[in-house]
Design a protein around this motif. Structure first.
Motif, PDB file in Angstrom:
ATOM      1  N   ALA A 134       0.824  -1.207   0.000  1.00  0.00           N
ATOM      2  CA  ALA A 134       0.000   0.000   0.000  1.00  0.00           C
ATOM      3  C   ALA A 134       0.857   1.255   0.000  1.00  0.00           C
ATOM      4  O   ALA A 134       0.553   2.226  -0.705  1.00  0.00           O
ATOM      5  N   THR A 434      -3.159  -2.227  -5.268  1.00  0.00           N
ATOM      6  CA  THR A 434      -3.333  -1.020  -4.460  1.00  0.00           C
ATOM      7  C   THR A 434      -3.120   0.239  -5.297  1.00  0.00           C
ATOM      8  O   THR A 434      -3.785   1.256  -5.073  1.00  0.00           O
ATOM      9  N   MET A 438      -5.953   3.143  -5.668  1.00  0.00           N
ATOM     10  CA  MET A 438      -5.744   4.534  -5.264  1.00  0.00           C
ATOM     11  C   MET A 438      -5.717   5.492  -6.448  1.00  0.00           C
ATOM     12  O   MET A 438      -6.299   6.569  -6.396  1.00  0.00           O
ATOM     13  N   THR A 448      -7.218   1.670   2.093  1.00  0.00           N
ATOM     14  CA  THR A 448      -6.183   0.975   1.328  1.00  0.00           C
ATOM     15  C   THR A 448      -5.191   0.284   2.257  1.00  0.00           C
ATOM     16  O   THR A 448      -4.821  -0.884   2.047  1.00  0.00           O
TER      17      THR A 448
END
Length: 466
Positions: A134, A434, A438, A448
């Motif tokens: 992340a 991820t 995002m 996340t």
């Protein structure tokens, strides 16, 4: 799901300030979610303060970042102190700096106690496996956003690329890169001014969308104006705060006690840690293991792994060193009491100098924003910072997606390259997922981090058969 930037925390046109309570909540959030070392933390602050909340403009954020990157110590924490100081003066900077460090200090203190009591815990490794993926998405997002706004000419793109190459392949210390970029910018500004964006002589209209810029333009912002009297007073207060605990430890325990030695040793370290945590870890490991005998061989790596699992600056690993050293050499104190004192002493002398550097230097740095003769130098330095952040992103990518890396000489270069057979497919897939979440679907950072850590932990436990 994160709301679009123009809907979340959109400041009313006439609003000139942010309440201290709201700032407190945001600094606490940044402190709790500040994983991933300086790249991840700078990216997180950029996302929260520039993109989403519109508290500070891109130009002022990068201007502050340039100064913090020049200082010894944790540049991300110094940036938080700087922005907090712009918003709410001295107390704003103090609160921002403390909350940036406090969550990680508490968590690392607990992990350090578990480490000396039970050894390293698999659950920590499992959770961090997903967190790294992340944070990689946050870092990549920051590189893209900052680069898009800072690299406005071809010359600045070249500067950023050159900075990336020499720090990644030639391992040139960052302060030298900044000096070189500044000198190059001065020369280009004199002989080829068309290679640079136009100088800003007053606050740009676009910057007036941001709270700090409106606040400083519409109020009597005396705290950003250089003052010799205020600088001397801030220096005296910060130096007294810095050395008072060391003096008390020497008076109480003596100069040979480990807590007093930690205060003196890490005070020296705090003013020479140019280039970030990794630049000083080898030196600290050599002294702590070889010279002082505070840690056993290999324990510094364990401490680094624990520090990477906690929010806050990576230099927090020094708190682990201080804890373990005092626990192993308590003298007449109870081992746990000595460990807590050692951790507190180490953390104090590591981070207090950051407040000194900001409260004394920031007013003069703010004055430079209106100095047209330095515009060229600062534009080049900003471009160099983009190259350095890109280097951090590459480093983080390699260490996330691959288990093994090798140093490969290539002419004058020494490249850190992945061993392709050591790719970690779970980490690579999770990192890609991820980034899509995002960058494409604008998933909030908190969700996340939570989702990535849980999925990554489940994968880690299955992979290791636990």
């Amino acid at each position: 799901m994160t709301q679009p930037m123009d809907q979340k925390s959109d400041i009313a046109p006439g609003e000139l300030s942010i309440s201290f309570a709201e700032a407190l909540r945001v600094w606490a959030k940044i402190g709790l979610l500040g994983f991933g070392g300086p790249a991840g933390q700078i990216a997180l602050m950029h996302r929260e303060l520039v993109e989403q909340r519109r508290w500070i403009s891109e130009s002022r954020f990068l201007h502050a970042l340039n100064y913090c990157m020049l200082l010894p110590g944790p540049e991300a924490q110094q940036l938080a102190v700087y922005v907090g100081w712009l918003l709410h003066r001295t107390w704003g900077g103090i609160v921002a700096g403390i909350l940036f460090v406090l969550p990680g200090a508490v968590v690392l203190g607990v992990l350090s106690w578990l480490y000396v009591s039970f050894g390293s815990l698999p659950v920590i490794s499992a959770l961090f496996f997903g967190l790294k993926a992340a944070i990689l998405a946050v870092v990549v997002e920051a590189v893209l956003r900052i680069g898009k706004r800072a690299l406005k000419t071809r010359f600045l793109i070249v500067v950023a690329a050159f900075a990336f190459v020499i720090i990644y392949a030639l391992h040139v210390p960052f302060p030298w890169i900044v000096v070189g970029a500044a000198l190059t910018g001065l020369l280009v500004g004199k002989w080829f001014p068309e290679w640079l964006p136009a100088a800003q002589t007053t606050t740009e209209e676009s910057d007036m969308r941001y709270v700090v810029d409106r606040q400083l333009a519409n109020r009597d912002a005396t705290h950003i104006q250089p003052s010799l009297r205020r600088s001397v007073l801030a220096t005296l207060i910060c130096v007294m705060a810095w050395f008072t605990p060391i003096t008390l430890a020497i008076w109480w325990l003596g100069t040979e006690h480990v807590v007093a030695k930690e205060g003196m040793f890490f005070s020296q370290t705090a003013v020479v840690t140019f280039g970030g945590a990794y630049a000083v870890l080898a030196y600290v490991a050599q002294r702590a293991v070889g010279d002082f005998g505070w840690l056993r061989p290999g324990e510094m790596i364990d401490g680094l792994a624990l520090a990477e699992t906690t929010p806050g600056p990576l230099i927090m690993v020094l708190q682990f060193v201080g804890f373990v050293a005092a626990y192993r050499h308590p003298g007449t104190l109870d081992p746990l009491v000595a460990a807590l004192l050692g951790a507190a002493m180490t953390t104090w002398v590591t981070f207090v100098p950051s407040f000194l550097f900001i409260f004394v230097g920031a007013p003069y740095i703010e004055a430079l924003r209106r100095n047209r003769s330095l515009h060229a130098a600062l534009s080049a330095v900003t471009a160099a910072v983009v190259g350095v952040v890109l280097n951090l992103a590459v480093w983080f990518t390699l260490h996330t997606a691959f288990k093994d890396l090798v140093q490969h000489p290539f002419g004058p270069f020494l490249l850190e390259l992945p061993v392709w057979g050591s790719i970690e497919p779970g980490a690579a897939i999770l990192a890609a997922a991820t980034m899509v979440a995002m960058l494409r679907f604008k998933l909030g950072l908190g969700w996340t981090l939570l989702g990535s850590s849980l999925v990554g932990a489940a994968y880690w436990w299955v992979r290791n058969g636990l």
